[in-house]
Scaffold this motif. Structure first.
Motif, PDB file in Angstrom:
ATOM      1  N   ALA A 312      54.271   5.989  11.702  1.00  0.00           N
ATOM      2  CA  ALA A 312      54.829   6.465  12.965  1.00  0.00           C
ATOM      3  C   ALA A 312      55.057   7.963  12.996  1.00  0.00           C
ATOM      4  CB  ALA A 312      56.130   5.736  13.274  1.00  0.00           C
ATOM      5  N   SER A 313      55.381   8.567  11.866  1.00  0.00           N
ATOM      6  CA  SER A 313      55.665  10.003  11.873  1.00  0.00           C
ATOM      7  C   SER A 313      54.426  10.820  12.230  1.00  0.00           C
ATOM      8  CB  SER A 313      56.201  10.445  10.506  1.00  0.00           C
ATOM      9  OG  SER A 313      55.213  10.290   9.506  1.00  0.00           O
ATOM     10  N   PHE A 314      53.246  10.214  12.139  1.00  0.00           N
ATOM     11  CA  PHE A 314      52.004  10.910  12.465  1.00  0.00           C
ATOM     12  C   PHE A 314      51.651  10.779  13.949  1.00  0.00           C
ATOM     13  CE2 PHE A 314      51.820  10.420   7.968  1.00  0.00           C
ATOM     14  CZ  PHE A 314      51.029  11.440   7.487  1.00  0.00           C
ATOM     15  N   GLN A 315      52.459  10.021  14.700  1.00  0.00           N
ATOM     16  CA  GLN A 315      52.164   9.756  16.096  1.00  0.00           C
ATOM     17  C   GLN A 315      53.181  10.421  17.008  1.00  0.00           C
ATOM     18  OE1 GLN A 315      49.448   7.868  17.180  1.00  0.00           O
ATOM     19  NE2 GLN A 315      48.852   7.940  15.033  1.00  0.00           N
ATOM     20  N   GLY A 316      52.780  10.633  18.259  1.00  0.00           N
ATOM     21  CA  GLY A 316      53.706  11.122  19.258  1.00  0.00           C
ATOM     22  C   GLY A 316      54.468   9.973  19.898  1.00  0.00           C
ATOM     23  N   PRO A 317      55.401  10.279  20.801  1.00  0.00           N
ATOM     24  CA  PRO A 317      56.142   9.226  21.506  1.00  0.00           C
ATOM     25  C   PRO A 317      55.190   8.330  22.294  1.00  0.00           C
ATOM     26  CG  PRO A 317      57.160  11.380  21.807  1.00  0.00           C
ATOM     27  CD  PRO A 317      55.830  11.621  21.173  1.00  0.00           C
ATOM     28  N   PRO A 318      55.530   7.052  22.544  1.00  0.00           N
ATOM     29  CA  PRO A 318      56.773   6.415  22.104  1.00  0.00           C
ATOM     30  C   PRO A 318      56.720   5.872  20.692  1.00  0.00           C
ATOM     31  CG  PRO A 318      55.513   4.854  23.380  1.00  0.00           C
ATOM     32  CD  PRO A 318      54.717   6.136  23.398  1.00  0.00           C
ATOM     33  N   ILE A 319      55.518   5.818  20.099  1.00  0.00           N
ATOM     34  CA  ILE A 319      55.390   5.192  18.786  1.00  0.00           C
ATOM     35  C   ILE A 319      56.028   6.043  17.703  1.00  0.00           C
ATOM     36  CG2 ILE A 319      53.737   4.456  17.029  1.00  0.00           C
ATOM     37  CD1 ILE A 319      51.844   3.722  19.315  1.00  0.00           C
ATOM     38  N   GLY A 320      55.769   7.351  17.753  1.00  0.00           N
ATOM     39  CA  GLY A 320      56.157   8.220  16.658  1.00  0.00           C
ATOM     40  C   GLY A 320      57.423   9.008  16.903  1.00  0.00           C
ATOM     41  N   GLY A 321      57.506  10.127  16.170  1.00  0.00           N
ATOM     42  CA  GLY A 321      58.653  11.005  16.301  1.00  0.00           C
ATOM     43  C   GLY A 321      59.745  10.762  15.297  1.00  0.00           C
ATOM     44  N   THR A 322      59.597   9.781  14.418  1.00  0.00           N
ATOM     45  CA  THR A 322      60.601   9.525  13.394  1.00  0.00           C
ATOM     46  C   THR A 322      60.247  10.308  12.128  1.00  0.00           C
ATOM     47  OG1 THR A 322      59.366   7.530  12.796  1.00  0.00           O
ATOM     48  CG2 THR A 322      61.270   7.262  14.241  1.00  0.00           C
ATOM     49  N   PRO A 323      61.242  10.570  11.271  1.00  0.00           N
ATOM     50  CA  PRO A 323      60.990  11.351  10.053  1.00  0.00           C
ATOM     51  C   PRO A 323      59.965  10.688   9.143  1.00  0.00           C
ATOM     52  CG  PRO A 323      63.337  11.201  10.485  1.00  0.00           C
ATOM     53  CD  PRO A 323      62.675  10.252  11.435  1.00  0.00           C
ATOM     54  N   GLU A 324      59.208  11.515   8.450  1.00  0.00           N
ATOM     55  CA  GLU A 324      58.242  10.990   7.490  1.00  0.00           C
ATOM     56  C   GLU A 324      58.968  10.277   6.350  1.00  0.00           C
ATOM     57  OE1 GLU A 324      54.483  12.487   4.691  1.00  0.00           O
ATOM     58  OE2 GLU A 324      55.491  13.887   6.051  1.00  0.00           O
ATOM     59  N   VAL A 325      58.383   9.192   5.897  1.00  0.00           N
ATOM     60  CA  VAL A 325      58.970   8.372   4.840  1.00  0.00           C
ATOM     61  C   VAL A 325      58.009   8.325   3.665  1.00  0.00           C
ATOM     62  CG1 VAL A 325      59.760   6.044   4.230  1.00  0.00           C
ATOM     63  CG2 VAL A 325      60.269   6.987   6.496  1.00  0.00           C
ATOM     64  N   SER A 326      58.503   8.605   2.474  1.00  0.00           N
ATOM     65  CA  SER A 326      57.677   8.526   1.271  1.00  0.00           C
ATOM     66  C   SER A 326      57.598   7.078   0.799  1.00  0.00           C
ATOM     67  CB  SER A 326      58.269   9.393   0.165  1.00  0.00           C
ATOM     68  OG  SER A 326      59.500   8.844  -0.285  1.00  0.00           O
ATOM     69  N   ALA A 327      56.612   6.814  -0.071  1.00  0.00           N
ATOM     70  CA  ALA A 327      56.506   5.476  -0.656  1.00  0.00           C
ATOM     71  C   ALA A 327      57.773   5.132  -1.422  1.00  0.00           C
ATOM     72  CB  ALA A 327      55.282   5.398  -1.569  1.00  0.00           C
ATOM     73  N   ARG A 328      58.333   6.106  -2.112  1.00  0.00           N
ATOM     74  CA  ARG A 328      59.556   5.853  -2.874  1.00  0.00           C
ATOM     75  C   ARG A 328      60.724   5.475  -1.959  1.00  0.00           C
ATOM     76  NH1 ARG A 328      61.166   6.987  -7.937  1.00  0.00           N
ATOM     77  NH2 ARG A 328      59.257   8.178  -8.332  1.00  0.00           N
ATOM     78  N   GLN A 329      60.857   6.189  -0.836  1.00  0.00           N
ATOM     79  CA  GLN A 329      61.923   5.860   0.113  1.00  0.00           C
ATOM     80  C   GLN A 329      61.738   4.457   0.695  1.00  0.00           C
ATOM     81  OE1 GLN A 329      61.202   9.445   2.523  1.00  0.00           O
ATOM     82  NE2 GLN A 329      63.398   9.883   2.383  1.00  0.00           N
ATOM     83  N   LEU A 330      60.495   4.114   0.982  1.00  0.00           N
ATOM     84  CA  LEU A 330      60.220   2.803   1.548  1.00  0.00           C
ATOM     85  C   LEU A 330      60.519   1.698   0.530  1.00  0.00           C
ATOM     86  CD1 LEU A 330      59.290   1.122   3.896  1.00  0.00           C
ATOM     87  CD2 LEU A 330      56.924   1.657   3.307  1.00  0.00           C
TER      88      LEU A 330
END
Length: 434
Positions: A312-330
């Motif tokens: 989602a972080s690679f997309q614009g609204p409405p899908i995207g706009g959230t902070p990028e998440v690393s594999a470790r965070q996920l």
């Protein structure tokens, strides 16, 4: 946001008595939901048979009825239960409402196609023995149980009459089924002629529970399964009104194997594990307690979530706009879900993330694919989940493992087709379901 579970696990059982003793004296004929949670299990007599996770009002992909709300209108919603019983009750949510929600009346009936219901099957629902109900902002309410013989895989119609303006309403965006709206009070109508508007979302209705019958004997004793995730659990890409989501197909497999039990779908399209969104629900690690851990009669949770965190972080609204998440965070987010499930004595099965090549989440540098591979490697190999179902390998093209097999692709290279959802359900080892 709704209240926490400290009150959820203590109030509902007492709510009817408290309402009868105090509130009804002040407001005759009106029950008031006093809490946002669930009552203690009374001898495990009730169990979930159908569920949907609530969301805040939004219209990311076109109009629905959540933002405008309802006024002097009747909403009829069709759901298919996955477990039978001799009695039924419903759950209604005002989790994301900003004002009290007034339900002027409600019924439940067997569906007879579209907005019609079977003759003689309509049952009035009560709340604390009153026909009307007021649910506080942030609250949740259960109806009283009503005699209502229903078998697994029957469709039932829940009809709500909303006389007073509701304002923006709590709903579930992606129903994969039609709901119907009529002007005025048509809660008792057998025919569907008055219901001239349709929507593919559910409104206020978040659960149907059953008791007795197959809910209390024989094969029906098996503990229920919750499927938790995003749009691929929610069933995006499946045929509307056909119950073709993978949780539906899993329930059918269990019944065919003589292991009938509830399968409850708590997917939300667009949902993420570690990020809140404005249109796709609270982050998974927060809503898990509210949506999953309060379900009655469950033993296993299947977790399939994370592809939106990655893409989602690679997309614009409405899908995207959230902070990028690393594999470790996920992965840390998944560990939180595992801990929460284990703390309630639930078995938790991890599902690998399905292919994204060619979809709108497939970035040119392949960064998203690297994250997906890393998370899948951890799910498969860490041993932290109690068991694993490899949805990735079940639907991938053998000629290109990063891409959905064409027959399993609904057309957007991300969401499975009806056949893809069948393949996912077939990939689950039924013996792993507690």
């Amino acid at each position: 946001m709704g209240a926490g579970t400290s009150s959820r696990n203590s109030v509902r059982g007492a709510a009817v008595a408290l309402v009868s003793a105090t509130v009804l004296a002040a407001l005759p004929g009106t029950a008031i939901a006093l809490d946002s949670g669930h009552a203690p299990h009374k001898a495990a007599s009730w169990s979930g048979s159908w569920a949907a996770s609530p969301q805040s009002p939004a219209a990311p992909f076109g109009p629905n009825w959540s933002q405008e709300g309802f006024a002097n209108q009747t909403v009829r919603q069709v759901v298919r239960v996955t477990k039978g019983g001799a009695k039924a009750r419903i759950e209604l949510s005002n989790r994301y409402g900003t004002a009290p929600l007034r339900i002027a009346g409600a019924t439940i009936a067997r569906t007879d196609g579209g907005a019609a219901v079977e003759a003689g099957s309509v049952r009035d629902l009560t709340f604390g023995h009153g026909r009307a109900l007021t649910i506080p902002a942030g609250g949740t309410a259960l109806s009283d149980g009503v005699p209502f013989e229903v078998e697994a895989f029957e469709s039932v119609s829940v009809t709500l009459y909303l006389a007073a303006p509701t304002g923006p309403g709590t709903f579930h965006h992606t129903a994969g089924a039609k709901s119907f709206r009529a002007a005025g009070d048509h809660r008792a109508d057998r025919g569907g002629e008055a219901f001239k508007e349709t929507s593919e979302s559910w409104y206020f209705l978040t659960g149907v529970e059953v008791s007795g019958g197959t809910a209390g004997r024989g094969a029906g004793r098996g503990k229920g399964v919750v499927t938790f995730g995003d749009s691929i659990t929610d069933g995006v890409g499946s045929t509307v009104d056909a119950n073709g989501r993978y949780p539906d197909k899993l329930a059918e497999r269990l019944a065919a194997a003589g292991q009938e039990r509830a399968v409850l779908n708590h997917g939300i399209s667009g949902n993420q594990v570690v990020n809140d969104t404005t249109w796709a629900g609270e982050k998974g690690i927060a809503r898990f307690e509210k949506d999953v851990l309060n379900e009655r009669g469950i033993g296993t949770v299947i977790v399939l979530e994370g592809i939106n965190d990655i893409g989602a972080s690679f997309q614009g609204p409405p899908i995207g706009g959230t902070p990028e998440v690393s594999a470790r965070q996920l992965i840390e987010g998944h560990r939180s879900l595992i801990r929460q499930a284990h703390a309630r004595g639930l078995k938790v099965i991890g599902a690998t993330l399905t292919p994204i090549k060619g979809s709108f989440y497939d970035d040119p540098k392949g960064l998203n694919e690297k994250k997906r591979d890393a998370v899948n490697a951890w799910i498969r190999g860490s041993g932290e989940y109690d068991a694993v179902v490899d949805f990735d390998r079940a639907v991938a093209d053998p000629a290109d493992r990063d891409r959905l097999l064409p027959v399993y692709d609904s057309g957007d290279k991300l969401h499975p087709s009806d056949a893809g959802y069948v393949a996912m359900a077939q990939a689950i080892d039924l013996s792993e379901l507690r």
